[in-house]
Enzyme design. Structure first.
Site: not given
Ligand code: MOS
Length: 766
Positions: A494, A496, A535, A722-723, A725-726
């Site tokens: 989700g 992208g 991430s 780089k990621g 999400g986290e």
């Molecule tokens: Mo994440 S906790 O590595 O989905």
């Protein structure tokens, strides 16, 4: 195009992950900065937005076959019990019941998730699997589940982490609830006692954080279908290949006989990195009844049985000199794994975020009769950062230093364990940009705000990994008509992924995004890419897609050279067309060229590059919170969060902001609202639905401002990604907690900061 096999190192927690992978022989040309690009970095709507909002996107839940059967898992109502008998005859007589699996008739196999038994006669938490009932409809399966007669012998249980470490606590496995093997993790550098001696101020504080449930919008679940001896599994998962291997291993069949497919996904925050027992149970039942089986968990099961962010009970000692130098920090932490082994560590932010020569940490993992912990968006970092940033604010106050200056004073340009510099660390830039956006200079001393509603500002910083790693591959195919398909074994939670893969391909080949199809999340159809966790999706996958697209461009130019009889060096590629640089009319389009070549599909597979060993790869950022606390009701309202981060290149400003919004709202929830509550007398979870388990709505959502201080990180990869999400969630609870303290002048050391805790704290101060 030529490849080599290399060793590459990456770090995640204490794990040094050494991968052997095929990577491009030479470094790719760096992707230009976003300001010189047409598609990458812009606000590009998701390519799958229309399917999602019109409801045509097929999720696991929507997968349907004419002869499909439905599964319901019967789960233990008790936190700890022995099953003395199971009587299924009454349930089996119910019309429409097709199969009931229990420990009595299912194969006695280990489940490759945590190596527990697929069906065990001992149930160790409320929600532990007891039986799978398969029936013609979901209703019949549920009705039948209530007719299965299970005789339990209840055992003394313990659900509280601190109770569980007492000598006389019930033992989940005969021995100590802190396992001998890996139950304790120790880390130290420097000399902690020397650090304490050299300090002017020493503080000791205790912090606790709650158990939180991932609760993605889309529940966990599988649809399984046997085609001869091949098992196809549609699963809501963060890692199609790892799920494949867990299922194949559990069933003891070749990995080639399991195909895992993930199409659309409604969120995954770590708990979907692992297969569920339900997939394996459904596969066993499906084989016997010779029909596809669907098992989708309901919200109650989601809250009981598929993971959580473990609690933390942290004791921190931190010391500083009057000039702001941090001289020593120590941490002791206890966290609950639940009934099966899991990670619970929180020490990394304290160990790595600020310069401090003397650090010592001791962490303990504890078995309890509760659902097992699983990774949850920046595991450990969210809890650890809250506590670390709280005590740092207290230290800064004691030495009369602005909390922002205190953090700048303890900035480190090198990784303190490996002594390597970071590929990029624009944290000072982030502090400056964020402070300006939140108007940090308007911050008043703690508790000095007048009136009933008091306002406060707070901040917290962030460190995370998220640089990605090989092996990760992507294949680009260009057809005769110039249309393109990209294949990659990654998944889109989700976040992208579909969209950025399409963007990179469109940018390199200079073709419209709507001529590109992206196929991901299918172990049979796509080259390997890693699970989407830590991430790492965009940083691992984007360079492979970029490599494959560049190769296709190279092939087109080389082929055009042959067709047009012009040396490659005298040709220009532009907008899906190749022409003679000095005579633009001498040209050929991609479709014409491929036809001339008499090839129907041009194919190239790209690979993620090796990681550098000379630098540490991390992400950094800071978030500032502006809050109001109503001292009559105890309610906290977050007005605004400013997030300023160094996260490499932005691939898509729109999905980047989405990620930040999601992370910050989730962080706000952890700071103020969500909490799994267990009744201590029955050991039962009281918060098993969206009404009792509190999460923010649009009403609690603050204004969010996202500032990215990095343009790219060329030492990581050619895309410099780089990621995010986290990183997005890590500093939010700490920033809010510090802002609450700044508003009311009383510190709440336990999350979530609920009105009762605020009122109690205010009252105790008088
Ligand atoms: Mo994440 S906790 O590595 O989905």
């Amino acid at each position: 195009m030529s490849r080599k096999i290399i060793k590459s190192k990456t770090y995640l927690y204490d794990e040094k992950i050494e991968t052997i992978a095929e990577v491009p022989e030479k470094d790719l040309e760096l992707l230009p900065l976003n300001k010189d690009l047409k598609i990458i970095g812009k606000k590009i709507p998701r390519v799958d937005a229309e399917e999602k909002v019109t409801g045509t996107a097929v999720y696991t839940f929507d997968k349907i076959f004419t002869n499909i059967a439905y599964g319901k898992t019967l789960r233990s109502p008790y936190p700890f019990a022995k099953i003395e008998s199971i009587e299924t005859s009454k349930a089996e007589k119910l019309k429409g019941v097709l199969k009931i699996l229990t420990y009595k008739n299912a194969p006695d196999i280990r489940w490759y998730g945590d190596y527990s038994k697929l069906f065990d006669q001992t149930v160790r938490y409320e929600g532990d699997e007891v039986a799978l009932i398969v029936a013609e409809t979901q209703d019949i399966a549920e009705k039948a589940a209530s007719l299965v007669d299970v005789k339990y012998k209840e055992l003394d249980f313990v659900t509280d982490t601190i109770e569980a470490i007492k000598d006389d606590a019930p033992k989940i496995y005969k021995r100590s609830n802190i396992p001998e093997i890996r139950g304790h993790a120790h880390y130290s550098r420097g000399n902690f006692e020397d650090g304490i001696k050299s300090a002017d101020i020493v503080l000791e504080r205790e912090y606790s954080t709650q158990v939180a449930i991932q609760n993605p919008t889309e529940p966990h679940g599988s649809v399984v279908k046997w085609e001869d001896d091949q098992l196809i599994v549609w699963d809501s998962t963060q890692g199609v290949f790892s799920i494949r291997d867990i299922i194949a291993g559990s069933l003891n069949i070749p990995e080639s006989k399991v195909r895992v497919i993930k199409e659309y996904m409604g969120g995954g925050f770590g708990a979907k990195l692992e297969a569920g027992k339900y997939s394996v149970m459904a596969a066993i039942a499906s084989k016997e009844i010779k029909r596809p089986v669907k098992v989708i968990l309901d919200r109650e099961e989601m809250n009981l049985a598929v993971g959580n962010r473990p609690d933390s009970h942290q004791k921190i000692k931190a010391a500083a000199k009057k000039d702001g130098t941090l001289t020593a920090m120590s941490l002791i932490n206890y966290g609950a794994m639940g009934a099966y082994p899991a990670g619970t560590g929180v020490h990394w932010p304290l160990r790595s975020l600020y310069k401090c020569d003397n650090v010592e940490t001791n962490e303990y993992r504890v078995f309890t009769n509760t659902g097992r912990a699983r990774p949850f968006r920046a595991p450990g970092h969210v809890q650890g950062t809250f506590a670390l940033e709280s005590i740092l604010d207290d230290l800064a106050e004691k030495i009369n230093m602005n909390p922002l200056d205190f953090r700048i004073k303890n900035f480190t340009p090198i990784d303190q364990d490996s002594k390597r510099p970071y590929t990029s660390k624009k944290l000072i830039e982030a502090y400056k940009a964020g402070a300006k956006a939140i108007k940090w200079e308007s911050r008043k001393p703690a508790g000095s705000s007048g009136g009933i509603v008091k306002r406060g500002l707070g901040l917290a910083s962030q460190i995370w990994w998220g640089g990605g790693f090989p092996p990760a591959y992507a294949t680009v195919k260009m057809n005769r008509d110039g249309s393109v398909q990209v294949l990659c074994g990654t998944q889109d939670l989700g976040t992208g992924t579909y969209t950025f893969i399409s963007q990179i391909t469109a940018e390199v080949l200079e073709i419209p995004m709507d001529t590109i199809d992206v196929l991901i999340g299918d172990t049979q159809a796509t080259p390997y890419a890693p699970s989407s966790g830590g991430s790492t999706t965009a940083p691992s996958v984007s360079p492979a897609v970029y490599d494959a697209a560049l190769q296709i461009k190279e092939k087109l130019i080389a082929s055009a050279s042959a067709v047009l009889n012009i040396p490659k060096e005298e040709l220009t590629y532009s907008n899906g067309k190749i022409f003679e640089t000095k005579n633009e009319s001498n040209s050929i389009t991609n479709p014409k060229l491929i036809r001339k070549m008499r090839e129907r599909v041009l194919i190239a597979t790209g690979a993620r590059n090796q990681n550098t060993d000379k630098y540490a790869i991390n992400t950094f950022g800071v978030q500032f919170a502006d809050v109001e606390v109503n001292t009559l009701t105890g309610k906290v309202k977050v007005n605004k969060i400013v997030a300023a981060h160094d996260i490499g290149r932005t691939l898509n400003r729109l999905t980047l902001e989405n990620q930040f919004h999601g992370g910050i709202i989730m962080g706000l929830s952890f700071a103020l609202m969500d909490e799994r509550v267990i009744d201590e007398y029955t050991g039962k979870v009281l918060t098993t639905n969206y009404r009792d388990y509190k999460m923010p709505t649009i009403k609690e959502t603050p204004e969010i401002e996202v500032i990215i201080v990095s343009e790219n990180d060329p030492l990581v990869s050619a895309t410099g990604v780089k990621g995010i999400g986290e990183p997005a969630i890590i500093p939010t609870p700490g920033a809010i907690a510090n802002a609450v303290y700044n508003a009311i002048g009383v510190r709440i050391n336990s999350l979530p900061i609920t009105p009762d805790k605020i009122l109690t704290a205010l009252n105790s101060r008088g």
